[in-house]
Design a protein around this motif. Sequence first.
Motif, PDB file in Angstrom:
ATOM      1  N   UNK B   8       0.822  -1.222   0.000  1.00  0.00           N
ATOM      2  CA  UNK B   8       0.000   0.000   0.000  1.00  0.00           C
ATOM      3  C   UNK B   8       0.855   1.271   0.000  1.00  0.00           C
ATOM      4  N   UNK B   9       2.078   1.144   0.436  1.00  0.00           N
ATOM      5  CA  UNK B   9       2.912   2.330   0.582  1.00  0.00           C
ATOM      6  C   UNK B   9       3.845   2.577  -0.575  1.00  0.00           C
ATOM      7  N   UNK B  10       5.096   2.208  -0.357  1.00  0.00           N
ATOM      8  CA  UNK B  10       6.142   2.551  -1.328  1.00  0.00           C
ATOM      9  C   UNK B  10       5.854   1.987  -2.723  1.00  0.00           C
ATOM     10  N   UNK B  11       5.437   0.721  -2.785  1.00  0.00           N
ATOM     11  CA  UNK B  11       5.229   0.104  -4.098  1.00  0.00           C
ATOM     12  C   UNK B  11       4.107   0.823  -4.849  1.00  0.00           C
ATOM     13  N   UNK B  12       3.066   1.165  -4.087  1.00  0.00           N
ATOM     14  CA  UNK B  12       1.941   1.866  -4.724  1.00  0.00           C
ATOM     15  C   UNK B  12       2.407   3.202  -5.316  1.00  0.00           C
ATOM     16  N   UNK B  13       3.166   3.943  -4.521  1.00  0.00           N
ATOM     17  CA  UNK B  13       3.639   5.259  -4.994  1.00  0.00           C
ATOM     18  C   UNK B  13       4.494   5.098  -6.255  1.00  0.00           C
ATOM     19  N   UNK B  14       5.429   4.166  -6.169  1.00  0.00           N
ATOM     20  CA  UNK B  14       6.332   3.980  -7.315  1.00  0.00           C
ATOM     21  C   UNK B  14       5.597   3.468  -8.560  1.00  0.00           C
ATOM     22  N   UNK B  15       4.675   2.556  -8.350  1.00  0.00           N
ATOM     23  CA  UNK B  15       3.981   2.004  -9.514  1.00  0.00           C
ATOM     24  C   UNK B  15       3.114   3.077 -10.179  1.00  0.00           C
ATOM     25  N   UNK B  16       2.489   3.925  -9.381  1.00  0.00           N
ATOM     26  CA  UNK B  16       1.688   5.013  -9.979  1.00  0.00           C
ATOM     27  C   UNK B  16       2.611   5.986 -10.712  1.00  0.00           C
ATOM     28  N   UNK B  17       3.761   6.257 -10.090  1.00  0.00           N
ATOM     29  CA  UNK B  17       4.709   7.187 -10.739  1.00  0.00           C
ATOM     30  C   UNK B  17       5.205   6.612 -12.074  1.00  0.00           C
ATOM     31  N   UNK B  18       5.562   5.336 -12.057  1.00  0.00           N
ATOM     32  CA  UNK B  18       6.045   4.703 -13.304  1.00  0.00           C
ATOM     33  C   UNK B  18       4.924   4.693 -14.355  1.00  0.00           C
ATOM     34  N   UNK B  19       3.714   4.392 -13.880  1.00  0.00           N
ATOM     35  CA  UNK B  19       2.553   4.370 -14.770  1.00  0.00           C
ATOM     36  C   UNK B  19       2.380   5.726 -15.462  1.00  0.00           C
ATOM     37  N   UNK B  20       2.374   6.770 -14.676  1.00  0.00           N
ATOM     38  CA  UNK B  20       2.138   8.118 -15.242  1.00  0.00           C
ATOM     39  C   UNK B  20       3.308   8.557 -16.127  1.00  0.00           C
ATOM     40  N   UNK B  21       4.521   8.387 -15.622  1.00  0.00           N
ATOM     41  CA  UNK B  21       5.685   8.818 -16.390  1.00  0.00           C
ATOM     42  C   UNK B  21       5.798   8.013 -17.692  1.00  0.00           C
ATOM     43  N   UNK B  22       5.598   6.715 -17.576  1.00  0.00           N
ATOM     44  CA  UNK B  22       5.688   5.847 -18.763  1.00  0.00           C
ATOM     45  C   UNK B  22       4.665   6.214 -19.808  1.00  0.00           C
ATOM     46  N   UNK B  23       3.434   6.472 -19.342  1.00  0.00           N
ATOM     47  CA  UNK B  23       2.357   6.862 -20.274  1.00  0.00           C
ATOM     48  C   UNK B  23       2.739   8.133 -21.023  1.00  0.00           C
ATOM     49  N   UNK B  24       3.183   9.140 -20.263  1.00  0.00           N
ATOM     50  CA  UNK B  24       3.519  10.426 -20.881  1.00  0.00           C
ATOM     51  C   UNK B  24       4.700  10.265 -21.835  1.00  0.00           C
ATOM     52  N   UNK B  25       5.698   9.519 -21.406  1.00  0.00           N
ATOM     53  CA  UNK B  25       6.889   9.305 -22.248  1.00  0.00           C
ATOM     54  C   UNK B  25       6.489   8.656 -23.577  1.00  0.00           C
ATOM     55  N   UNK B  26       5.685   7.608 -23.470  1.00  0.00           N
ATOM     56  CA  UNK B  26       5.314   6.882 -24.695  1.00  0.00           C
ATOM     57  C   UNK B  26       4.445   7.756 -25.597  1.00  0.00           C
ATOM     58  N   UNK B  27       3.492   8.454 -24.986  1.00  0.00           N
ATOM     59  CA  UNK B  27       2.595   9.298 -25.800  1.00  0.00           C
ATOM     60  C   UNK B  27       3.366  10.437 -26.470  1.00  0.00           C
ATOM     61  N   UNK B  28       4.195  11.112 -25.689  1.00  0.00           N
ATOM     62  CA  UNK B  28       4.952  12.225 -26.294  1.00  0.00           C
ATOM     63  C   UNK B  28       5.983  11.716 -27.295  1.00  0.00           C
ATOM     64  N   UNK B  29       6.539  10.545 -27.012  1.00  0.00           N
ATOM     65  CA  UNK B  29       7.500   9.940 -27.940  1.00  0.00           C
ATOM     66  C   UNK B  29       6.899   9.730 -29.314  1.00  0.00           C
ATOM     67  N   UNK B  30       5.613   9.470 -29.343  1.00  0.00           N
ATOM     68  CA  UNK B  30       4.928   9.295 -30.632  1.00  0.00           C
ATOM     69  C   UNK B  30       4.441  10.639 -31.177  1.00  0.00           C
ATOM     70  N   UNK B  31       3.780  11.379 -30.316  1.00  0.00           N
ATOM     71  CA  UNK B  31       3.098  12.592 -30.787  1.00  0.00           C
ATOM     72  C   UNK B  31       4.071  13.692 -31.209  1.00  0.00           C
ATOM     73  N   UNK B  32       5.283  13.661 -30.660  1.00  0.00           N
ATOM     74  CA  UNK B  32       6.236  14.716 -31.015  1.00  0.00           C
ATOM     75  C   UNK B  32       6.953  14.438 -32.339  1.00  0.00           C
ATOM     76  N   UNK B  33       6.744  13.235 -32.903  1.00  0.00           N
ATOM     77  CA  UNK B  33       7.304  12.977 -34.241  1.00  0.00           C
ATOM     78  C   UNK B  33       6.571  13.895 -35.225  1.00  0.00           C
ATOM     79  N   UNK B  34       7.203  14.119 -36.372  1.00  0.00           N
ATOM     80  CA  UNK B  34       6.626  15.110 -37.282  1.00  0.00           C
ATOM     81  C   UNK B  34       5.297  14.614 -37.870  1.00  0.00           C
ATOM     82  N   UNK B  35       4.496  15.586 -38.218  1.00  0.00           N
ATOM     83  CA  UNK B  35       3.234  15.306 -38.908  1.00  0.00           C
ATOM     84  C   UNK B  35       3.235  16.062 -40.216  1.00  0.00           C
ATOM     85  N   UNK B  36       2.786  15.414 -41.289  1.00  0.00           N
ATOM     86  CA  UNK B  36       2.760  16.120 -42.571  1.00  0.00           C
ATOM     87  C   UNK B  36       1.375  16.716 -42.785  1.00  0.00           C
ATOM     88  N   UNK B  37       1.373  17.850 -43.442  1.00  0.00           N
ATOM     89  CA  UNK B  37       0.093  18.503 -43.710  1.00  0.00           C
ATOM     90  C   UNK B  37      -0.540  17.883 -44.953  1.00  0.00           C
TER      91      UNK B  37
END
Lengths: 451, 217
Positions: B8-37
């Motif tokens: 309930x303590x440390x593991x929960x905090x870390x897993x939520x942090x990894x979850x959020x950071x990982x999600x953002x990293x993966x999403x931005x890693x894709x979305x920041x690639x170029x887009x053609x008009x």
Amino acid sequence: MSSDINTIHPLETEGARLSIKKPALRYDRQGDMSDGQRVEAAMRTFVREFGATSAIYLESCIHCGMCAEACHYYVQTNDPRYTPVRKLEPFKQAYKREAGPFAFFYRLFNLKPRVTADELQKWQELIYDSCTMCGRCTLICPMGIDIARLVGQARHGMFQAGLVPHELWAVAERAEREGSPLGATPKVFKDRIDWLSDENAVEIPVDRDVADILVTMSSIEIMKYPQAIVATARVLNALGEKWTIRLDGYEATNFGMLSGNSQWQKDLSMKMINAAVRCKAKLLILPECGHAYGAMRWDGANVYGKPLPFEVLHISEFLARNLGNGRLKVRNVPKSVTFHDPCQIARRGGATQAPRQVLGKLGVDLHEMTPSGDGNWCCGGGGGVVTIHRADELRYKVFQIKMKQVDDSGAEMLVMSCSNCRQTFDDGQAHFKWDKTAHSLLELVADNLVQ
Amino acid sequence: MNLLDFARGAVMKWSIAIFLFGMLWRLFGMLLLRRTHDYSEPRVHAAGLGALRSIIRRSWPRREFQARTAYGVTVSYVFHIGLAIIVFGFVPHILFIRNLVGVGWSGLPGGIIYFCAVITLVALVMAIVRRLTHPVLKLLSNFDDYFSWFVTAAPVVTGLLAAGHYGGRYEDLLAVHILSFELLLIWFPFGKLMHSVLLFLARGQTGAVYGRRGAST
């Protein structure tokens, strides 16, 4: 690139379908590159072209396998190798290793090994021979992944690696050098126009300096179905349009696109665009050719780098517009007809209703295939596949779906608006000694014009 | 510190942090690639509508595909709906969510949840058996497919064991259940579970492209 291709690989223009003559030896590798250089070229091209759109697609696959159920190659063979999204595997591997958000980890721990030349060589059959880029897989994918688009991108990598099926490479090279993939050079085309004009007593204006409409043709029509040129002229003359064909931009087929060479795709498209700009055309009419529609209607402006200064219509859209507004009049055709939807015009092009409006004006009894419209089965000849000899056996297998669809429709007449589909049907008809002949929608209209 | 506090303590905090950071990293890693008009003239000026339509419509196969996909679609629907009921309908889960984000709602009776959990588990087993036996799925499947299945099924199994007090002390069973959920959270951004977010992007962009062409989305 070699320039003695005419003698090494002469064209085969007498058969039911057009291609180059069957080579005694298969040359499925082009250029002098080491295996390492081929892999490097393929991956560099693929990764360089990677944008957010493709990344989202490749990240999204849940391996549900549903795309197999939409693919004629899998449905007819039950061979899981033909699962559409699997055809992208080496490229997915390259993306994860080189461009994805976790590429660093994939490389660090070698979670995705480097693609090998041998793998790419094996994948040639999956990227070319067994994919017409018809987009049925795109339509079924629960994640909405445009698999057909990704196969097109994979072909870019394969071309740069010199790993294109020989016939497709040869016709693409010929198109780039001669202006036409199937020998319809400006001189051959002009001769044909003069002959058709005399033979059919129809005026076919060529190289007008100024015209409202620029007409383009498919080399399949020029070489195999020249009546399409006459039919187009009859329709436009009946409308009293100020139109022209121009020898500096008439070839609408784009084997640059099909083979995977972006530069050649651009070169071929720019010829038509420049010709239209030169004669100040307000409208460019595309012929009965599926991929020509995708290449110009949807990719043309992107190749040009800005919006096109003219409208682009497929001939079926042009007919629907002018039959709809009453400028063009046709006699009733008292027949039952079934219509084959070319994938690039309907499912991937959005011009699904235009031919139906035309058939409605012709008063035919339309027997739709099951399924039809955007869900229709591909004829199996698109994406350049019809040119590849070694793919014949597989192509005939998938063509049997079409035969069943047509037979089940119970219609007397089979009509379509793509000359590449038409030659695939002609070839299938000859192979299976089938009693159904493919007809052109344009020619059906021209034959029944009320002057 | 016992196992439950640890989960309930440390593991929960870390897993939520990894979850959020990982999600953002993966999403931005894709979305920041170029887009053609796309400069092509749209047939229909409704790319947004096409995207929305596709996001909704792709939830169910078109008529011509239904017969060949019925089994897979049905099994998937059963475990997806089952998981949703368990996660958002079970009172202790709602309390956990309320503690985390401050929003809560009333739950469903425990009996319904247990029934749903069993049905979900059966559907998950059917899904993995199909993946292990169907020629197409066998060929497509990789570590991600099997591990994602494992981290999805594990909280259902451990949850049922904890609720039924089977196999150990309740506190330990609960801790194992929480840890199994945390494993899911940690894996979530790195594997195919991300499809729950990516489906909006992938469906949306295809819908926008083909919507403006006036084609089926």
